[in-house]
Design a protein around this motif. Structure first.
Motif, short mmCIF file in Angstrom:
data_model
loop_
_atom_site.label_atom_id
_atom_site.label_comp_id
_atom_site.label_asym_id
_atom_site.label_seq_id
_atom_site.Cartn_x
_atom_site.Cartn_y
_atom_site.Cartn_z
N ARG A 1 0.86 -1.21 0.00
CA ARG A 1 0.00 0.00 0.00
C ARG A 1 0.89 1.24 0.00
NH1 ARG A 1 -4.12 2.99 -0.75
NH2 ARG A 1 -5.33 3.93 0.93
N ALA A 2 1.95 1.22 0.80
CA ALA A 2 2.87 2.36 0.88
C ALA A 2 3.74 2.49 -0.36
CB ALA A 2 3.76 2.22 2.12
N LYS A 3 4.15 1.40 -0.93
CA LYS A 3 5.04 1.40 -2.10
C LYS A 3 4.29 1.79 -3.38
CE LYS A 3 7.54 -1.92 -5.06
NZ LYS A 3 8.87 -1.32 -5.28
N LEU A 4 3.11 1.20 -3.57
CA LEU A 4 2.40 1.34 -4.84
C LEU A 4 1.20 2.28 -4.78
CD1 LEU A 4 2.40 -2.46 -5.77
CD2 LEU A 4 4.01 -0.71 -6.58
N GLY A 5 0.70 2.55 -3.56
CA GLY A 5 -0.50 3.37 -3.44
C GLY A 5 -1.77 2.58 -3.73
N PHE A 6 -1.66 1.25 -3.85
CA PHE A 6 -2.82 0.41 -4.15
C PHE A 6 -3.73 0.29 -2.93
CE2 PHE A 6 -0.97 -2.44 -7.78
CZ PHE A 6 -0.67 -1.30 -8.51
N ASP A 7 -5.01 -0.04 -3.20
CA ASP A 7 -5.97 -0.31 -2.13
C ASP A 7 -5.90 -1.78 -1.72
OD1 ASP A 7 -7.10 2.30 -2.05
OD2 ASP A 7 -8.29 1.83 -3.83
N ILE A 8 -6.09 -2.04 -0.44
CA ILE A 8 -6.16 -3.41 0.04
C ILE A 8 -7.60 -3.89 -0.10
CG2 ILE A 8 -5.78 -4.99 1.97
CD1 ILE A 8 -3.73 -2.98 3.07
N GLU A 9 -7.81 -4.95 -0.85
CA GLU A 9 -9.14 -5.49 -1.12
C GLU A 9 -9.86 -5.80 0.20
OE1 GLU A 9 -11.81 -8.90 -1.33
OE2 GLU A 9 -9.69 -9.13 -0.79
N ILE A 10 -11.16 -5.58 0.25
CA ILE A 10 -11.92 -5.58 1.50
C ILE A 10 -11.83 -6.90 2.26
CG2 ILE A 10 -14.07 -6.20 0.30
CD1 ILE A 10 -13.67 -3.95 3.44
N ASN A 11 -11.93 -8.04 1.58
CA ASN A 11 -11.84 -9.32 2.28
C ASN A 11 -10.44 -9.55 2.84
OD1 ASN A 11 -14.55 -10.10 1.81
ND2 ASN A 11 -14.03 -10.77 -0.26
N THR A 12 -9.45 -9.10 2.09
CA THR A 12 -8.07 -9.20 2.54
C THR A 12 -7.86 -8.32 3.77
OG1 THR A 12 -7.30 -9.68 0.28
CG2 THR A 12 -5.65 -8.87 1.87
N PHE A 13 -8.41 -7.10 3.71
CA PHE A 13 -8.25 -6.17 4.83
C PHE A 13 -8.98 -6.67 6.08
CE2 PHE A 13 -9.03 -2.27 7.28
CZ PHE A 13 -7.73 -1.80 7.36
N ASN A 14 -10.17 -7.21 5.89
CA ASN A 14 -10.92 -7.74 7.03
C ASN A 14 -10.20 -8.92 7.68
OD1 ASN A 14 -12.97 -5.86 6.84
ND2 ASN A 14 -14.29 -7.15 5.57
N ALA A 15 -9.53 -9.70 6.85
CA ALA A 15 -8.75 -10.83 7.40
C ALA A 15 -7.55 -10.32 8.19
CB ALA A 15 -8.29 -11.74 6.26
N ILE A 16 -6.96 -9.22 7.75
CA ILE A 16 -5.85 -8.62 8.50
C ILE A 16 -6.36 -8.16 9.87
CG2 ILE A 16 -4.20 -6.70 8.60
CD1 ILE A 16 -4.03 -6.82 5.54
N LYS A 17 -7.51 -7.50 9.88
CA LYS A 17 -8.08 -7.04 11.15
C LYS A 17 -8.37 -8.23 12.08
CE LYS A 17 -11.21 -3.73 11.03
NZ LYS A 17 -12.40 -2.96 10.62
N GLU A 18 -8.84 -9.32 11.49
CA GLU A 18 -9.18 -10.50 12.28
C GLU A 18 -7.93 -11.15 12.89
OE1 GLU A 18 -10.89 -15.04 11.54
OE2 GLU A 18 -11.20 -13.50 9.99
N LYS A 19 -6.83 -11.14 12.13
CA LYS A 19 -5.62 -11.85 12.56
C LYS A 19 -4.50 -10.92 13.02
CE LYS A 19 -7.19 -15.95 11.81
NZ LYS A 19 -7.34 -16.92 12.93
N ALA A 20 -4.80 -9.65 13.19
CA ALA A 20 -3.77 -8.65 13.52
C ALA A 20 -2.93 -9.02 14.74
CB ALA A 20 -4.42 -7.28 13.73
N MET A 21 -3.55 -9.63 15.74
CA MET A 21 -2.83 -9.94 16.98
C MET A 21 -1.67 -10.91 16.76
SD MET A 21 -5.27 -12.28 16.42
CE MET A 21 -6.74 -11.37 16.92
N LEU A 22 -1.64 -11.61 15.63
CA LEU A 22 -0.57 -12.57 15.37
C LEU A 22 0.78 -11.89 15.15
CD1 LEU A 22 -2.37 -15.17 13.05
CD2 LEU A 22 -2.01 -15.28 15.53
N VAL A 23 0.78 -10.59 14.84
CA VAL A 23 2.06 -9.91 14.60
C VAL A 23 2.91 -9.87 15.86
CG1 VAL A 23 1.17 -8.49 12.71
CG2 VAL A 23 1.15 -7.59 15.06
N LYS A 24 2.30 -10.05 17.03
CA LYS A 24 3.09 -10.01 18.27
C LYS A 24 4.01 -11.22 18.38
CE LYS A 24 -0.61 -12.00 21.15
NZ LYS A 24 -1.56 -11.72 22.24
#
Length: 381
Positions: A163-186
């Motif tokens: 997103r930062a490199k290309l300015g592209f949008d993150i597709e909604i299902n992909t983004f929702n999955a990131i929100k769902e699994k965000a805690m795994l980055v710890k």
């Protein structure tokens, strides 16, 4: 022969010994976007042993991942055998198995725009509508995004990087999955997190990437990150220096910086920038207060403080003040040993030396031996 031509030549050589080979991944994406390649990856049905037996200038890159580096016409190419990945450990590291299928190899990749292959005739192999996503400026996970991010949590930060490199949008299902699994980055190694953040901060659309990290809640699970992102977004900061970004992340608690395994020099620079922002926020900056820092640190702290509207100092005047202070320090007319003769202990000597230096640099005492001796006499009473 340029980099791409050398790659085409290498693909032809691999095919000549009886195996398939294709350009793959980020190079294909960037080539189609007319972006200059940083490196070129090739995927092949040949194993690393076959490649080592048939080519000169072959170096192991990661035998565990069936990957070698081959030099061709002075250019280096990472060449990896088609592979499958399964049984991911610690939400990051997979068990790797080779396969004879290009389809299987492309299926394991993170995003559709990175799952494109290209042959030596520039023909694109697109199994997951990556060309369409490239055309529409979309970052979409290959197949099931929840599975992709559970397998490898770093992919969520990589989505924000693209997103930062290309300015592209993150597709909604992909983004929702990131929100769902965000805690795994710890669970991610902090080195991996640091590398992705550095790429995001230095990217063309860095604020879009940081906003994606914030809105996906990834920032809630990495120490200091939410604070730094809030500063950048609230003040529309576009400084492509990771040390400045981390200084804002840990502005209120430098101890938390220990999360990142960075060099001692970088850690010192960041903590000094944080200290300097407090010093430079004073209405009347004392020249002596700058002496223990590097000029570059003072300039960076001034830039950062100005960006967050904490203060606004004239950089030229500030550096002149610093240069004069250092000159006085280096040319003090009395030495530490001379002062020592007037003191009863090392601690008393250090205290008196610093007092003399402070007064000289701050303009309250002339750098003159007679006046300094008078000052010592008065201090001794």
């Amino acid at each position: 022969m340029n980099y791409v031509e050398a790659g085409i030549d290498l693909i032809k050589k691999i095919k000549k010994i009886g195996y398939d080979a294709y350009f793959v991944g980020g190079f294909v994406r960037d080539y189609l976007l007319n972006l200059a390649p940083n490196d070129i990856d090739i995927t092949t049905s040949a194993t690393s042993e076959i490649l080592k037996n048939n080519f000169l200038n072959v170096y192991d890159k990661g035998i565990k991942y069936q990957s070698v580096v081959i030099e061709n016409y002075g250019f280096s190419f990472e060449v990896t055998t088609y592979r499958l990945e399964s049984n991911y450990d610690d939400f990051r590291h997979p068990k790797v198995m080779t396969t004879n299928s290009l389809s299987d190899d492309l299926k394991r990749r993170d995003f559709t725009i990175n799952a494109l292959a290209m042959d030596e005739n520039y023909k694109i192999i697109d199994l997951f509508s990556g060309l369409n996503d490239l055309k529409n400026g979309t970052i979409r996970a290959v197949l099931n995004p929840t599975v992709k991010f559970t397998e490898d949590a770093l992919r969520m930060l990589r989505a924000c990087y693209f997103r930062a490199k290309l300015g592209f949008d993150i597709e909604i299902n992909t983004f929702n999955a990131i929100k769902e699994k965000a805690m795994l980055v710890k669970y991610l190694n902090s080195d991996c997190v640091y590398k992705e953040l550095k790429k995001i901060i230095t990217a063309k659309y860095s604020l879009l990437g940081l906003k994606a990290i914030k809105n996906s809640t990834i920032s809630n699970y990495i120490p200091g990150l939410a604070r730094g992102i809030d500063y950048y977004l609230n003040f529309n900061i576009n400084l492509n220096d990771i040390s400045l970004f981390l200084a804002l992340c840990f502005k209120d608690n430098c101890d938390e910086l220990s999360y990142y395994k960075i060099s001692k020099n970088q850690r010192k620079e960041i903590c000094n920038i944080i200290k300097l922002m407090d010093i430079l926020a004073c209405s009347n900056v004392e020249p002596y207060s700058l002496v223990g820092f590097a000029k570059d640190e003072i300039i960076k702290a001034n830039i950062l403080g100005s960006n967050i509207k904490l203060f606004k100092n004239n950089e030229v005047a500030l550096t002149k003040m610093y240069d004069k202070a250092i000159c006085l320090k280096d040319n003090l007319v009395i030495s530490f040993n001379q002062i020592k003769a007037n003191c009863n202990s090392i601690e008393e000597t250090k205290k008196l030396y610093e007092n003399i230096l402070r007064n000289v640099i701050n303009g309250k005492l002339k750098n003159n031996i007679d006046e300094i001796n008078d000052f010592i006499a008065k201090e001794g009473k």
